[in-house]
Design a protein around this motif. Structure first.
Motif, mmCIF file in Angstrom:
data_model
loop_
_atom_site.group_PDB
_atom_site.id
_atom_site.type_symbol
_atom_site.label_atom_id
_atom_site.label_comp_id
_atom_site.label_asym_id
_atom_site.label_seq_id
_atom_site.Cartn_x
_atom_site.Cartn_y
_atom_site.Cartn_z
ATOM 1 N N PHE A 22 41.796 43.401 43.381
ATOM 2 C CA PHE A 22 42.071 42.688 42.147
ATOM 3 C C PHE A 22 40.808 42.711 41.593
ATOM 4 O O PHE A 22 40.581 42.279 40.329
ATOM 5 N N THR A 23 39.587 43.316 42.258
ATOM 6 C CA THR A 23 38.397 43.109 42.540
ATOM 7 C C THR A 23 37.873 44.628 41.902
ATOM 8 O O THR A 23 36.528 44.839 42.321
ATOM 9 N N GLY A 24 38.718 45.468 42.458
ATOM 10 C CA GLY A 24 38.649 47.157 42.261
ATOM 11 C C GLY A 24 37.125 47.332 43.948
ATOM 12 O O GLY A 24 36.816 48.040 43.790
ATOM 13 N N MET A 25 37.588 46.280 45.084
ATOM 14 C CA MET A 25 36.583 47.035 45.701
ATOM 15 C C MET A 25 36.992 47.916 46.607
ATOM 16 O O MET A 25 36.791 47.929 48.007
ATOM 17 N N ILE A 26 38.534 48.016 46.296
ATOM 18 C CA ILE A 26 39.009 49.354 47.931
ATOM 19 C C ILE A 26 37.963 50.559 48.092
ATOM 20 O O ILE A 26 37.002 51.584 47.156
ATOM 21 N N ASP A 27 37.690 50.738 49.499
ATOM 22 C CA ASP A 27 36.753 52.092 49.999
ATOM 23 C C ASP A 27 37.385 53.474 49.234
ATOM 24 O O ASP A 27 37.966 53.524 48.630
ATOM 25 N N SER A 28 36.092 54.178 48.546
ATOM 26 C CA SER A 28 35.953 55.292 48.119
ATOM 27 C C SER A 28 37.633 55.644 48.157
ATOM 28 O O SER A 28 37.560 57.342 48.076
ATOM 29 N N ASN A 29 37.810 55.944 49.816
ATOM 30 C CA ASN A 29 38.686 56.704 50.611
ATOM 31 C C ASN A 29 40.617 56.491 50.236
ATOM 32 O O ASN A 29 41.483 56.979 49.934
ATOM 33 N N LYS B 62 44.997 42.320 30.733
ATOM 34 C CA LYS B 62 44.562 43.784 31.518
ATOM 35 C C LYS B 62 44.947 44.101 32.477
ATOM 36 O O LYS B 62 45.411 43.289 33.170
ATOM 37 N N ASP B 63 45.380 45.162 32.925
ATOM 38 C CA ASP B 63 45.967 46.047 33.724
ATOM 39 C C ASP B 63 44.816 46.064 35.175
ATOM 40 O O ASP B 63 44.391 47.529 34.267
ATOM 41 N N LEU B 64 44.609 45.598 36.200
ATOM 42 C CA LEU B 64 43.644 45.735 36.568
ATOM 43 C C LEU B 64 43.537 47.465 37.527
ATOM 44 O O LEU B 64 42.313 47.646 37.481
ATOM 45 N N THR B 65 45.363 47.778 37.107
ATOM 46 C CA THR B 65 44.701 49.270 37.871
ATOM 47 C C THR B 65 43.923 49.935 37.606
ATOM 48 O O THR B 65 44.453 51.408 37.506
ATOM 49 N N LYS B 66 44.114 50.266 36.146
ATOM 50 C CA LYS B 66 43.803 50.838 35.146
ATOM 51 C C LYS B 66 41.658 51.025 35.128
ATOM 52 O O LYS B 66 41.295 51.858 34.740
ATOM 53 N N GLU C 172 32.930 45.375 35.039
ATOM 54 C CA GLU C 172 31.995 44.303 34.169
ATOM 55 C C GLU C 172 32.340 43.194 33.510
ATOM 56 O O GLU C 172 33.654 43.792 33.227
ATOM 57 N N GLY C 173 32.375 41.718 34.137
ATOM 58 C CA GLY C 173 32.635 40.850 33.321
ATOM 59 C C GLY C 173 34.259 40.553 34.151
ATOM 60 O O GLY C 173 34.783 38.486 33.713
ATOM 61 N N ILE C 174 34.671 40.946 34.951
ATOM 62 C CA ILE C 174 36.056 40.264 35.793
ATOM 63 C C ILE C 174 35.472 40.189 37.794
ATOM 64 O O ILE C 174 35.513 39.146 38.073
ATOM 65 N N ARG C 175 34.860 41.332 38.080
ATOM 66 C CA ARG C 175 34.511 41.271 39.486
ATOM 67 C C ARG C 175 32.975 40.646 39.467
ATOM 68 O O ARG C 175 32.116 40.648 38.775
ATOM 69 N N GLY C 176 33.032 39.713 39.957
ATOM 70 C CA GLY C 176 32.184 38.730 40.718
ATOM 71 C C GLY C 176 32.132 37.438 39.865
ATOM 72 O O GLY C 176 30.760 36.738 39.743
ATOM 73 N N ALA C 177 32.604 38.020 38.416
ATOM 74 C CA ALA C 177 32.384 36.857 37.110
ATOM 75 C C ALA C 177 33.713 35.996 37.418
ATOM 76 O O ALA C 177 33.571 34.268 37.252
ATOM 77 N N LYS C 178 34.987 36.224 36.975
ATOM 78 C CA LYS C 178 35.937 36.636 36.615
ATOM 79 C C LYS C 178 36.918 35.728 38.098
ATOM 80 O O LYS C 178 37.330 34.990 38.362
ATOM 81 N N LEU D 280 38.929 32.526 43.243
ATOM 82 C CA LEU D 280 38.348 32.670 44.825
ATOM 83 C C LEU D 280 39.464 33.535 45.599
ATOM 84 O O LEU D 280 40.070 32.906 45.594
ATOM 85 N N ILE D 281 38.616 34.747 45.879
ATOM 86 C CA ILE D 281 39.003 35.130 46.923
ATOM 87 C C ILE D 281 38.607 34.376 48.342
ATOM 88 O O ILE D 281 37.515 35.011 48.193
ATOM 89 N N CYS D 282 38.841 33.747 49.416
ATOM 90 C CA CYS D 282 39.141 33.587 50.573
ATOM 91 C C CYS D 282 39.420 34.605 51.079
ATOM 92 O O CYS D 282 39.952 33.990 52.301
ATOM 93 N N ASP D 283 38.521 35.835 52.057
ATOM 94 C CA ASP D 283 38.759 36.195 52.966
ATOM 95 C C ASP D 283 37.918 36.636 53.884
ATOM 96 O O ASP D 283 36.884 36.226 54.663
#
Lengths: 324, 356
Positions: free
Chosen positions: B57-64, B77-81, B89-95, B180-183
């Protein structure tokens, strides 16, 4: 609690303090006094920094006492003791650690990890005897002899904790200090390790000091519970008694924080936050005293009167409930 | 919930990681709608993919790793794209903001608490330093830091674990996120502090009206916070529904097992129920129901064909062949029958578990 039970470990007015860089020494454990009976699971519960691990380590002679005395089977084991007695204590009192990944040597095979205690104290006749002992210890914890040649990283968390238990069991201890043995494990694995600890207790007649912060686990495993707060033991009781009749406000707050797996009840629970500064601390200095047989609470006379009143009210509630 | 508006919609999401020469499928086709304003809790053991799934949801998957299938729709918006940091910008950390497990590792140890909060406000809202500082102090007060103005210039080591987690929450909320994602926000904390942090998040949610996604392995926490619950196993959601559905009327044997192994339900002197074996390796293709090898109630079909998501009620779905009309009727394990009654008797006034 019947008085004819054998006291295996007796902690008497124990203080543990640490140097605080020239400032006043920090008292991590303050005047702790309790007995642990043979064959029981005695839990020490408190939040981080409460001194529960320090006290556990003091029993294992890792932390020095600055006051008081610890007796094991009627003999003092704190302070200066002979080398022979020291060896004896190390053998009879073993520890299970929190994080099995950190407490096992990752470069050593399971065989070595489990034999380490035997090597250190030459507790085997010959190689064949050592291997037989390792096999037996592994079998006791539900692992197989062929696991011997593997390395810790090849195991799952629950299996690693079993290895941690096996290396304690191989010393044939009578008393085990288990410091948060399941906190680092996954939910589905916790149950296995708890069952295993109970099984070993039955089979080998072990006594546990179970150090934990999670009261829901403690309720299941412990016969008696001591609650420790800021180095001070504030309440000791049979575990059923402690859950049904918590008296000290800190115990009440700990209980209120135990999550129950029931959405309707959980969403209506009231959280009790413990705040020392908001308590009425007037009157003489409190001491740990017995309020009903086996139930001790840290209180002065005024507080004792309040707690008696509270107990009465709880008894009435119980009657109401059973009459319904 | 009066009116259910979907705020985020994941469809058939698949995530794969490349590990040396092999591929690991961490998320195996997860579809899920998150409603605006709700608290959705995802439960599962480690390795079940609960963190990986929400990281998409925030595009934070490890680089591999990469999303190899499906779509995640958020505000049209399709976040997978999205690929580059600029896209996010404007989504991760913001929305969509995240709170992580260990507050010590998510704060910079050599910078003051205040600067770490005001930095985020400055950057995202583009307002001058002084204003950002004022907002930061206000936020610190909101998350329960007493004497915030004076503690603004202190460092993380001067804060306790619970207070550090409050700061992390303040940072996460500084941009007024929608989600808000609470991990595992309380796993590293003491029980008493855990309860306080959970309450804080709940209170803030009521006030600021954001949607919360909780990731946890603790079913007690789930019962406390969640409107709806999804149970994850081996990269799939195997059951979801309202908290009442999942706790009082669980359908999947894995959910049964998770609930039955809780020490809160254990009877002293008896063994606790436990799940044998380990979760399957996600390097291999999984045939049938992933839980089947560990499932004492497994049917023949569980080893052959993957079960579809069966509908139990309008709110409740489960992915198990037991719900097929042809399947034998099985009773839930003893430990979790009449769960509510059991716990109610325990916690009623005068019961075995004293509640103030």
């Amino acid at each position: 609690m019947s008085n004819d039970r054998e006291v295996i470990l007796s902690v008497k007015h124990v203080d543990v303090s640490f140097d605080n860089g020239g400032k006043k020494r920090f008292r991590a454990v303050k005047d702790a006094t309790f007995d642990i009976y043979r064959g029981e699971t005695f839990a020490l519960v408190g939040e981080s920094g409460s001194g529960k691990t320090t006290l556990g380590r003091a029993i294992l002679r890792i932390n020095e006492l600055s006051n008081g005395e610890i007796d094991f089977k009627g003999k003092r084991i704190s302070g200066k003791i002979s080398k022979e007695e020291d060896t004896n204590v190390i053998r009879s009192i073993q520890m299970i650690f929190q994080d099995p990944a950190a407490s096992l040597n990752e470069r050593a095979t399971i065989e070595y990890c489990v034999s380490e205690g035997l090597y250190n104290f030459h507790l085997y006749k010959d190689e064949a005897d050592r291997i037989a002992k390792v096999d037996k210890a592994l079998e006791d914890v539900g692992l197989l002899p062929e696991h011997k040649s593997r390395y810790p990283h090849e195991f799952s968390g629950g299996q690693r904790q079993r290895v941690g238990i096996a290396r304690a069991m191989i010393m044939e201890p009578e008393f085990i200090v288990a410091d948060e043995p399941i906190s680092a494990l996954d939910v589905s694995i916790r149950a296995q390790v708890l069952n295993l600890m109970n099984k070993l207790k039955e089979e080998k007649g072990l006594t546990y000091l179970f150090i934990a912060h999670d009261l829901s686990v403690v309720r299941f495993i412990a016969d008696r519970i001591a609650v420790i707060h800021l180095g001070r033991i504030v309440e000791i009781a049979d575990s059923e008694e402690l859950f049904a009749h918590p008296l000290h406000p800190y115990t009440v707050s700990l209980l209120s924080a135990v999550p129950m797996p029931d959405p309707q009840i959980e969403k209506n629970r009231k959280l009790v936050v413990y705040d020392n500064s908001k308590r009425d601390l007037s009157g003489p200095k409190p001491v740990l005293q017995e309020i009903t047989p086996g139930h001790f609470v840290f209180a002065n006379d005024r507080e004792m009167a309040e707690y008696r009143e509270k107990l009465k009210k709880m008894d009435e509630e119980k009657k109401n409930l059973t009459n319904q | 919930m009066e009116e259910k508006k979907v705020i985020l919609s994941a469809k058939d999401v698949e995530v794969r990681f490349r590990v040396r020469e092999n591929y690991l499928t961490a998320i195996r086709g997860v579809s899920l709608d998150i409603y605006d304003g709700e608290t959705f809790a995802i439960v599962g053991e480690s390795g079940s993919g609960k963190s990986v799934f929400t990281k998409t949801f925030t595009g934070m998957i490890d680089s591999n790793g990469a999303i190899t299938g499906g779509s995640i729709m958020f505000e049209g918006k399709d976040l997978t794209k999205l690929t580059t940091d600029k896209d996010w910008e404007g989504i991760r950390g913001a929305k969509i903001s995240t709170i992580f497990q260990d507050p010590m590792t998510s704060l910079n140890p050599i910078r003051t608490i205040g600067s770490q909060i005001s930095e985020v406000i400055e950057k995202h809202q583009g307002i001058p330093h002084e204003e950002a500082k004022a907002q930061a102090i206000e936020l610190m007060e909101k998350v329960g830091i007493k004497d915030a103005a004076n503690r603004f210039d202190e460092y993380p080591f001067q804060y306790s674990g619970g207070m550090r987690q409050r700061i992390v929450i303040a940072i996460a909320l500084s941009c007024h996120p929608k989600i808000l994602i609470c991990d595992e926000p309380t796993t590293a904390l003491d029980v008493t502090i855990q309860a306080q942090i959970i309450k804080l998040i709940k209170d803030l949610q009521k006030e600021l009206k954001f949607t919360t996604i909780y990731i946890t392995h603790d079913l007690g926490v789930v019962a406390n916070v969640a409107d709806r619950v999804g149970v994850m196993y081996a990269g799939q959601i195997i059951e979801y529904g309202t908290a009442e559905d999942v706790f009082y009327n669980p359908q999947h044997p894995y959910t049964w097992a998770l609930l039955s192994s809780l020490p809160q339900l254990g009877v002293k002197g008896e063994d606790l129920y436990f799940i044998t074996g380990t979760p399957p390796s996600l390097f291999n293709k999984i045939q049938g129901d992933a839980f089947a090898p560990r499932n004492p109630h497994a049917l023949k079909i569980d080893f052959i064909k993957e079960p579809p998501m069966f509908k139990v009620s309008d709110t409740h779905y489960a992915k198990t062949w037991l719900l097929d009309p042809r399947a034998p009727k099985l009773d839930k394990p003893e430990a979790i029958q009449d769960l509510h009654g059991k716990i109610k008797r325990m916690t009623d006034k005068g019961g075995a578990f004293h509640v103030e």
